[in-house]
Scaffold this motif. Structure first.
Motif, short mmCIF file in Angstrom:
data_model
loop_
_atom_site.label_atom_id
_atom_site.label_comp_id
_atom_site.label_asym_id
_atom_site.label_seq_id
_atom_site.Cartn_x
_atom_site.Cartn_y
_atom_site.Cartn_z
N GLU A 146 0.82 -1.22 0.00
CA GLU A 146 0.00 0.00 0.00
C GLU A 146 0.85 1.27 0.00
OE1 GLU A 146 -3.57 2.07 2.67
OE2 GLU A 146 -2.88 0.03 3.10
N ARG A 147 1.92 1.30 0.80
CA ARG A 147 2.72 2.52 0.89
C ARG A 147 3.90 2.54 -0.09
NH1 ARG A 147 3.97 0.56 6.77
NH2 ARG A 147 5.62 -0.95 6.40
N GLY A 148 4.27 1.36 -0.65
CA GLY A 148 5.33 1.31 -1.65
C GLY A 148 6.71 1.00 -1.11
N TYR A 149 6.85 0.78 0.16
CA TYR A 149 8.13 0.42 0.76
C TYR A 149 7.89 -0.44 1.99
CZ TYR A 149 6.94 4.37 3.82
OH TYR A 149 6.28 5.22 4.68
N SER A 150 8.93 -1.15 2.41
CA SER A 150 8.83 -2.05 3.55
C SER A 150 9.69 -1.54 4.69
CB SER A 150 9.28 -3.46 3.17
OG SER A 150 10.67 -3.44 2.82
N LEU A 151 9.42 -2.05 5.89
CA LEU A 151 10.16 -1.67 7.09
C LEU A 151 10.56 -2.91 7.86
CD1 LEU A 151 7.85 1.23 8.34
CD2 LEU A 151 10.10 1.52 7.27
N ALA A 152 11.66 -2.79 8.61
CA ALA A 152 12.07 -3.85 9.53
C ALA A 152 12.65 -3.18 10.76
CB ALA A 152 13.08 -4.78 8.89
N ASN A 153 12.11 -3.54 11.91
CA ASN A 153 12.48 -2.89 13.16
C ASN A 153 13.47 -3.75 13.94
OD1 ASN A 153 12.57 -1.29 15.44
ND2 ASN A 153 10.59 -1.99 16.23
#
Length: 286
Positions: free
Chosen positions: A192-199
């Protein structure tokens, strides 16, 4: 190994076993004698002796005269380096990755998929040192890294789910997400936002943000990501400051080949006379 082709009549079992001998060496087995090499590669001692002798003759392993233990030589690096020389995705991306690295000051990576993992094929270190060594060639799991999630999010949901099911979804840190429903929800958010995250899910304290790279047919073939320490960044800041730069870099890589001037510094190849086979050809011409 691609199991779908192993049963074919063209498969050369002995060549595969020779590669198994090379791949038997790792951080826990930096040197081995013949019985250890045979056990690690899953072959007989006599086969290990033949393969070790051949690899030593070719210069890929060396044998210590006193201990009789074998170890890899730097020549093995040439096998991987050849891939970096012919990887068109990397060649196209490098100038843009360098510019992104200059803009954000943090480590920028490009990685490509292999099974359930992503493999670093390019890396531009940031100004701040990182406490963990991540060289080109390092293999990282898809499910808990920004680069891997960016790639998975670009796949059809069923294909992404199949990779997640095959993954060893261990808990690398207290923040690692391991359950498939939760991972699929994270992938949906990434789409949906076009990028991924990893915490910090693979290495605690390492925050990541990633985007996929597509080929001309719109299929995901790689990912680029920026890594930053949690001592300097938050996920909110990464999204606010790095995400726009990362998205623009992705757009340029996918749509705009770099100029010859920008690409030239990255076209570093072997001198013709150093390539096996070409040396003799050059001599024949003279």
């Amino acid at each position: 190994m691609n199991e779908g082709v192993v049963d074919g009549g063209l498969f050369v079992q002995s060549f595969a076993k020779g590669l198994d001998v090379l791949l038997a060496f790792d951080a826990g087995r930096t040197s081995m004698n013949l019985p250890e090499l045979a056990s690690a590669a899953g072959i007989s001692k006599s086969a290990a002796q033949r393969f070790a002798f051949t690899l030593e003759a070719l210069g890929y392993v060396t044998k210590d005269a006193e201990s009789k233990r074998y170890s890899l030589t730097p020549r093995v690096l040439e096998l991987g380096y050849r891939y970096l020389q012919v990887d068109r995705t990397l060649e196209r991306a490098n100038p843009y990755l360098l510019e992104l690295n200059r803009q954000c000051g943090e480590t920028v990576n490009i990685s490509e998929p292999d099974g359930v993992d992503m493999i670093f094929v390019g890396r531009f270190p940031g100004r701040q040192t990182m406490p963990v060594y991540m060289p080109v060639g390092r293999r990282l799991p898809m499910f808990c890294t920004a680069a891997g999630r960016a790639y998975l999010a670009a796949l059809p949901t069923d294909a992404a789910r199949e990779i997640l099911q095959r993954s060893d979804r261990r808990r690398y840190s207290p923040t690692t997400v391991t359950e498939i429903p939760e991972l699929l929800e994270l992938l949906a958010q990434s789409r949906e936002r076009g990028y991924s995250l990893a915490n910090g899910e693979y290495y605690q304290g390492d925050l990541g943000i990633g985007v996929p790279i597509f080929d001309r047919m719109g299929r995901p073939i790689a990912s680029i990501n920026v890594s930053g320490s949690s001592t300097r960044w938050t996920l909110d800041r990464l999204q606010e400051e790095i995400a726009p730069m990362l998205m623009e870099t992705m757009r340029l890589i996918c749509t705009t080949p770099p100029s010859p001037k920008d690409a030239e510094p990255f076209r570093v190849g072997l001198h013709p006379q150093t390539v096996p086979g070409r040396r003799n050809a050059a001599r024949r011409k003279t």
